[in-house]
Enzyme design. Sequence first.
Site, PDB file in Angstrom:
ATOM      1  N   ASP A  92      35.815  35.344  50.678  1.00  0.00           N
ATOM      2  CA  ASP A  92      37.110  35.549  50.034  1.00  0.00           C
ATOM      3  C   ASP A  92      37.916  36.567  50.840  1.00  0.00           C
ATOM      4  OD1 ASP A  92      38.923  34.923  48.000  1.00  0.00           O
ATOM      5  OD2 ASP A  92      38.327  36.630  46.770  1.00  0.00           O
ATOM      6  N   LYS A 142      38.210  31.237  52.226  1.00  0.00           N
ATOM      7  CA  LYS A 142      39.613  31.272  51.815  1.00  0.00           C
ATOM      8  C   LYS A 142      40.521  31.174  53.035  1.00  0.00           C
ATOM      9  CE  LYS A 142      41.495  35.060  49.903  1.00  0.00           C
ATOM     10  NZ  LYS A 142      41.806  35.968  48.787  1.00  0.00           N
ATOM     11  N   GLY A 180      33.713  42.272  43.330  1.00  0.00           N
ATOM     12  CA  GLY A 180      32.360  41.844  43.001  1.00  0.00           C
ATOM     13  C   GLY A 180      32.268  40.645  42.075  1.00  0.00           C
ATOM     14  N   TRP A 205      32.661  37.435  42.647  1.00  0.00           N
ATOM     15  CA  TRP A 205      31.879  36.329  43.219  1.00  0.00           C
ATOM     16  C   TRP A 205      30.392  36.668  43.204  1.00  0.00           C
ATOM     17  CZ3 TRP A 205      34.313  33.153  47.770  1.00  0.00           C
ATOM     18  CH2 TRP A 205      35.510  32.577  47.326  1.00  0.00           C
TER      19      TRP A 205
END
Length: 235
Positions: free
Chosen positions: A138, A178, A64, A66
């Site tokens: 991500d 990513k 969490g 981000w």
Amino acid sequence: MKVQTKSKKVNKAWLHDHLTDPYVKMAQREGYRARAAYKLKEIDEALHLIKPGQLVVDLGATPGAWSQYLRRKFAPKDAGAGGAAVGELNGTIIALDILDFEPIEGVRFIQGDFREDAVLAELDAAVGGRPVDVVVSDMAPNLSGIESSDSARIAHLVELAVEFGLRHLKPEGALVCKVFHGSGYSQLVKLFKDSFRVVKPIKPKASRDRSAETFLVGIGLKPNRKRVEENWPSA
């Protein structure tokens, strides 16, 4: 016995690096759940992607950090510091992950596998036809150590994130994703260049030096916005 000793040495070295990592210390001091918050912070400060009032989708959101960063960007400046901001929120955050997610006030969380159609349908429903300003991803698969198989898994998640972006982003929207250097990286760069007007690869300082991770940022959908098909490395 030698293997066990080596393993202990590796674990001890990792623990030492973790405890002395300046980003870990900063995350603890500033109330972030993980040092990863500073990766998104650095990307955002370089490109000015996140602004109050936006709709942002956070893929691979657990634990969490981000979403916490996004939450703080959307919170009034008088909301205070420490942990995720609370109270009023000027913006919308939808987070998704296959793992459990400790709630963050104002963040809508969907638990499920992004690769499954039913989960994508739930995410589409949560977006509700609203144009998305930014998608941040991500996501990373569990790696097997077999390069060809891992490259295919990574590429599949990135391709799904790009497809989601093409369906939902505003024409001037952005995708942060990513990726990993290695087999298949050049195809992912091509996928981004085929999909976005501006493509920037960024390796934040908060990414560990030994990590192969980097981030591709695509800004502004190309006019044709057609789904790009690629021949990814086979598993």
